[in-house]
Scaffold this motif. Structure first.
Motif, PDB file in Angstrom:
ATOM      1  N   LYS A  81      -0.417   7.739   1.163  1.00 18.84           N
ATOM      2  CA  LYS A  81      -1.251   6.729   0.505  1.00 18.84           C
ATOM      3  C   LYS A  81      -1.656   7.189  -0.896  1.00 18.84           C
ATOM      4  CE  LYS A  81      -1.649   3.252   3.369  1.00 18.84           C
ATOM      5  NZ  LYS A  81      -2.892   2.907   4.059  1.00 18.84           N
ATOM      6  N   LEU A  82      -1.952   8.462  -1.052  1.00 17.79           N
ATOM      7  CA  LEU A  82      -2.328   9.001  -2.363  1.00 17.79           C
ATOM      8  C   LEU A  82      -1.170   8.853  -3.346  1.00 17.79           C
ATOM      9  CD1 LEU A  82      -4.659  10.526  -3.814  1.00 17.79           C
ATOM     10  CD2 LEU A  82      -3.490  12.653  -3.209  1.00 17.79           C
ATOM     11  N   ALA A  83       0.025   9.187  -2.891  1.00 19.26           N
ATOM     12  CA  ALA A  83       1.207   9.064  -3.745  1.00 19.26           C
ATOM     13  C   ALA A  83       1.489   7.603  -4.079  1.00 19.26           C
ATOM     14  CB  ALA A  83       2.416   9.699  -3.062  1.00 19.26           C
ATOM     15  N   ALA A  84       1.387   6.743  -3.074  1.00 19.50           N
ATOM     16  CA  ALA A  84       1.674   5.322  -3.288  1.00 19.50           C
ATOM     17  C   ALA A  84       0.667   4.686  -4.231  1.00 19.50           C
ATOM     18  CB  ALA A  84       1.679   4.589  -1.948  1.00 19.50           C
ATOM     19  N   SER A 133       0.824  -1.209   0.000  1.00 16.57           N
ATOM     20  CA  SER A 133       0.000   0.000   0.000  1.00 16.57           C
ATOM     21  C   SER A 133       0.859   1.260   0.000  1.00 16.57           C
ATOM     22  CB  SER A 133      -0.941   0.005   1.208  1.00 16.57           C
ATOM     23  OG  SER A 133      -0.236   0.253   2.414  1.00 16.57           O
ATOM     24  N   LEU A 134       2.054   1.173   0.593  1.00 16.28           N
ATOM     25  CA  LEU A 134       2.972   2.316   0.629  1.00 16.28           C
ATOM     26  C   LEU A 134       3.981   2.267  -0.518  1.00 16.28           C
ATOM     27  CD1 LEU A 134       3.657   2.403   4.475  1.00 16.28           C
ATOM     28  CD2 LEU A 134       2.229   3.973   3.145  1.00 16.28           C
ATOM     29  N   ARG A 135       3.910   1.217  -1.312  1.00 19.65           N
ATOM     30  CA  ARG A 135       4.796   0.983  -2.452  1.00 19.65           C
ATOM     31  C   ARG A 135       6.270   0.983  -2.046  1.00 19.65           C
ATOM     32  NH1 ARG A 135       5.930   3.444  -8.186  1.00 19.65           N
ATOM     33  NH2 ARG A 135       5.593   1.640  -9.493  1.00 19.65           N
ATOM     34  N   ASN A 136       6.542   0.433  -0.884  1.00 18.28           N
ATOM     35  CA  ASN A 136       7.926   0.262  -0.453  1.00 18.28           C
ATOM     36  C   ASN A 136       8.557  -0.902  -1.208  1.00 18.28           C
ATOM     37  OD1 ASN A 136       7.574   2.290   1.412  1.00 18.28           O
ATOM     38  ND2 ASN A 136       7.183   0.918   3.114  1.00 18.28           N
ATOM     39  N   ALA A 137       9.873  -0.851  -1.378  1.00 14.28           N
ATOM     40  CA  ALA A 137      10.599  -1.997  -1.920  1.00 14.28           C
ATOM     41  C   ALA A 137      10.681  -3.059  -0.823  1.00 14.28           C
ATOM     42  CB  ALA A 137      11.992  -1.575  -2.352  1.00 14.28           C
ATOM     43  N   ILE A 138      10.363  -4.298  -1.173  1.00 12.07           N
ATOM     44  CA  ILE A 138      10.356  -5.388  -0.196  1.00 12.07           C
ATOM     45  C   ILE A 138      11.485  -6.358  -0.528  1.00 12.07           C
ATOM     46  CG2 ILE A 138       8.988  -7.205   0.882  1.00 12.07           C
ATOM     47  CD1 ILE A 138       6.483  -5.798  -0.239  1.00 12.07           C
ATOM     48  N   ILE A 139      12.339  -6.609   0.465  1.00 15.90           N
ATOM     49  CA  ILE A 139      13.469  -7.528   0.272  1.00 15.90           C
ATOM     50  C   ILE A 139      13.324  -8.666   1.271  1.00 15.90           C
ATOM     51  CG2 ILE A 139      15.979  -7.770   0.293  1.00 15.90           C
ATOM     52  CD1 ILE A 139      16.077  -4.693  -0.273  1.00 15.90           C
ATOM     53  N   THR A 183       2.357  -0.442 -10.977  1.00 19.27           N
ATOM     54  CA  THR A 183       2.250   0.144  -9.635  1.00 19.27           C
ATOM     55  C   THR A 183       2.634  -0.813  -8.509  1.00 19.27           C
ATOM     56  OG1 THR A 183      -0.107  -0.421  -9.539  1.00 19.27           O
ATOM     57  CG2 THR A 183       0.447   1.781 -10.322  1.00 19.27           C
ATOM     58  N   ASP A 184       2.855  -2.100  -8.802  1.00 18.91           N
ATOM     59  CA  ASP A 184       3.247  -3.039  -7.751  1.00 18.91           C
ATOM     60  C   ASP A 184       4.597  -2.651  -7.150  1.00 18.91           C
ATOM     61  OD1 ASP A 184       1.033  -4.678  -7.866  1.00 18.91           O
ATOM     62  OD2 ASP A 184       1.923  -6.069  -9.310  1.00 18.91           O
ATOM     63  N   SER A 185       4.771  -2.976  -5.884  1.00 23.54           N
ATOM     64  CA  SER A 185       6.054  -2.742  -5.216  1.00 23.54           C
ATOM     65  C   SER A 185       7.147  -3.597  -5.853  1.00 23.54           C
ATOM     66  CB  SER A 185       5.960  -3.103  -3.734  1.00 23.54           C
ATOM     67  OG  SER A 185       5.205  -2.176  -3.021  1.00 23.54           O
ATOM     68  N   PRO A 186       8.378  -3.085  -5.901  1.00 24.96           N
ATOM     69  CA  PRO A 186       9.494  -3.951  -6.287  1.00 24.96           C
ATOM     70  C   PRO A 186       9.751  -4.968  -5.179  1.00 24.96           C
ATOM     71  CG  PRO A 186      10.299  -1.780  -5.636  1.00 24.96           C
ATOM     72  CD  PRO A 186       8.804  -1.702  -5.647  1.00 24.96           C
ATOM     73  N   VAL A 187       9.937  -6.236  -5.565  1.00 20.71           N
ATOM     74  CA  VAL A 187      10.167  -7.309  -4.598  1.00 20.71           C
ATOM     75  C   VAL A 187      11.421  -8.071  -4.994  1.00 20.71           C
ATOM     76  CG1 VAL A 187       9.246  -9.414  -3.558  1.00 20.71           C
ATOM     77  CG2 VAL A 187       7.692  -7.530  -4.119  1.00 20.71           C
TER      78      VAL A 187
END
Length: 333
Positions: free
Chosen positions: A253-256, A56-62, A83-87
């Motif tokens: 949230k709007l930006a993400a 939801s925050l579009r953070n990169a997930i490692i 728009t998906d987060s980078p994983v």
């Protein structure tokens, strides 16, 4: 590379040590990313809920662990490659780094290369254009601040590139006037429909709001302002505000949601922005500058910025829209 928040999650003590090593080395190398580490067995009670929040925050997930854990965990939250987060996945020995999702638009491939250099690991890149050292239209779009209209066209363009077929490109007349080199003839003949349309990101949303504003209310207000200005979300390069709003959940949230960077400026920087603005003594007494939304929108502009929608105010929210000159560059400046 755009600054992202990296959320690094591990599940063993050895993995936790690697996560802290990444955080330490990144700080030493002054990488532009904010890194948060989580121990999956000690700090994260519900992995699905944690992953949903990161998306939801579009953070990169490692993920530090097995690919299977990552794949099963992220599966319910996949929506759109744009728009998906980078994983990414790292083995706990730090030998291999694998971008699983959003390699190009989300920047997972870039992150993989950074981590590989940082740790002396092997980046396992699988995207066809990368392994063939070929032109990637989605990377081109990201680099030149262009939104992608109808993502299905990415596959069609990439197929032509990988088959070593010629790829043509045109530019709309309103942008052609701003280029230094023009290719083609002046005739206006019938043109076939393109495989893909790229939309210049040339607008900045400046936003101010009361603390803890309701997310849906801010979203509705922003969409009404965009409609009034005749601007689409795909044309927005960034959302901007004062640094006091850097943790404002509704704006984040709007930006993400739209995959747009959120830029913040301190009051001193905003006060130095030249121009005539809709000022407020009350706002100045609260945040140290007499206008947030218009000044922030202009502060974020990079080339010949001008306001196209002056301050709109509604129930503790303000918004302005600025437009900057977009131009295609053939090399790094």
């Amino acid at each position: 590379m755009q600054s992202l928040k990296w959320s690094v999650i591990s599940f063993t003590e050895k993995g936790a040590e690697l996560a802290e090593k990444i955080k330490r080395l990144s700080k030493e190398q002054q990488l532009p990313s904010e890194i948060h580490t989580y121990h999956g067995r000690k700090q994260v009670e519900n992995l699905n809920a944690w992953t949903k929040e990161q998306f939801s925050l579009r953070n990169a997930i490692i993920f530090i662990g097995a690919c299977g854990i990552a794949v099963r965990t992220i599966a319910p939250f996949l929506k759109d490659k744009l728009t998906d987060s980078p994983v990414l996945v790292l083995d706990e020995a730090g030998n291999y780094v694998i971008p699983l999702l959003s390699g190009h638009v989300g920047g997972a491939n870039e992150i993989a290369l950074l981590l590989a250099e940082l740790l002396g690991a092997v980046p396992v890149i699988t995207t066809a254009t990368d392994i063939n050292n070929a032109f990637a239209i989605d990377v081109f779009a990201k680099k030149h601040e262009l939104s992608i209209d109808k993502k299905e066209g990415i596959k069609k363009v990439s197929a032509k590139v990988l088959e070593k077929k010629k790829l043509s490109m045109t530019i709309a007349p309103e942008y052609a006037a701003k280029v230094d080199v023009a290719i083609g003839t002046p005739e206006d003949g019938q043109k076939p429909e393109p495989l893909l349309t790229l939309i210049p990101k040339e607008y900045i949303l400046g936003i101010g709001c009361r603390r803890n504003k309701e997310e849906q209310e801010l979203k509705a207000f922003a969409e009404n302002c965009l409609k009034e200005a005749g601007v689409d979300w795909k044309q927005i390069r960034a959302i901007a505000s004062i640094d006091k709003k850097k943790d404002e959940k509704a704006i984040l949230k709007l930006a993400a949601e739209h995959g747009i960077p959120f830029l913040v400026f301190d009051a001193e920087t905003l006060s130095r922005v030249p121009g005539t603005f809709d000022t407020s003594a009350f706002v100045a007494s609260q945040v140290g500058v007499d206008n947030v939304c218009e000044r922030a929108a202009m502060a974020a502009c990079r080339d010949n910025g001008r306001l196209v929608l002056q301050k709109r105010a509604e129930n503790g929210m303000t918004l302005a829209i600025a437009k900057e000159d977009w131009r295609l560059t053939l090399y790094e400046e």
